[in-house]
Design a protein around this motif. Structure first.
Motif, short mmCIF file in Angstrom:
data_model
loop_
_atom_site.label_atom_id
_atom_site.label_comp_id
_atom_site.label_asym_id
_atom_site.label_seq_id
_atom_site.Cartn_x
_atom_site.Cartn_y
_atom_site.Cartn_z
N MET A 1 -3.16 6.42 2.02
CA MET A 1 -3.44 6.13 3.41
C MET A 1 -3.00 7.28 4.29
SD MET A 1 -3.19 2.44 4.59
CE MET A 1 -4.02 1.11 3.84
N VAL A 2 -3.82 7.61 5.25
CA VAL A 2 -3.51 8.70 6.18
C VAL A 2 -2.89 8.09 7.42
CG1 VAL A 2 -4.47 10.54 7.58
CG2 VAL A 2 -5.42 10.08 5.32
N VAL A 25 -13.82 7.20 -0.98
CA VAL A 25 -12.46 7.07 -0.47
C VAL A 25 -12.39 7.30 1.04
CG1 VAL A 25 -11.73 9.46 -0.86
CG2 VAL A 25 -10.05 7.61 -1.01
N TRP A 28 -11.81 4.17 2.80
CA TRP A 28 -10.61 3.42 2.47
C TRP A 28 -9.35 3.98 3.12
CZ3 TRP A 28 -12.10 4.07 -3.30
CH2 TRP A 28 -13.25 3.33 -3.56
N THR A 29 -9.41 5.17 3.69
CA THR A 29 -8.22 5.74 4.32
C THR A 29 -7.97 5.04 5.66
OG1 THR A 29 -9.50 7.46 5.43
CG2 THR A 29 -8.58 8.00 3.27
N HIS A 30 -6.80 5.24 6.20
CA HIS A 30 -6.49 4.68 7.52
C HIS A 30 -5.98 5.79 8.42
CE1 HIS A 30 -5.47 1.83 10.57
NE2 HIS A 30 -4.29 2.43 10.68
N SER A 32 -10.20 5.36 8.85
CA SER A 32 -11.30 5.79 7.97
C SER A 32 -11.80 7.15 8.42
CB SER A 32 -12.42 4.76 7.98
OG SER A 32 -12.88 4.54 9.29
N SER A 76 -11.54 8.47 12.30
CA SER A 76 -10.70 9.68 12.37
C SER A 76 -11.10 10.64 13.49
CB SER A 76 -10.70 10.41 11.03
OG SER A 76 -11.98 10.95 10.76
#
Length: 81
Positions: A1-2, A25, A28-30, A32, A76
């Motif tokens: 996770m970001v 992916v 799925w990051t935070h 996104s 993002s």
């Protein structure tokens, strides 16, 4: 996770980040990841067609082809302040 940028800035409040290739992916990051999507199927088809033409001895005018990409806006990035 970001959670934030490596220097501690908040994404996207202080810095926007854009990736390339729209890998799964990215969703799925935070937050996104906003990314540029390439037409991979079309790219592969053009390469195969060009290669077959070359193998058959046909003259290929140009080995450079341009295909459209698409920006997939996600969490993002933010408008300029």
């Amino acid at each position: 996770m970001v959670e934030g940028a490596p220097d501690g800035r908040r994404i996207p409040e202080e810095v926007s980040i854009v990736g390339f290739d729209d890998l799964p992916v990215a969703r799925w990051t935070h937050p996104s990841l906003t990314t540029v999507r390439q037409p991979l199927f079309d790219m592969a088809a053009m390469v195969a067609t060009t290669l077959l033409r070359i193998i058959d001895g046909e003259h290929v005018e140009s080995l450079r082809l341009e295909l459209a990409t698409r920006l997939v806006a996600r969490g993002s990035t933010a408008p300029p302040a």
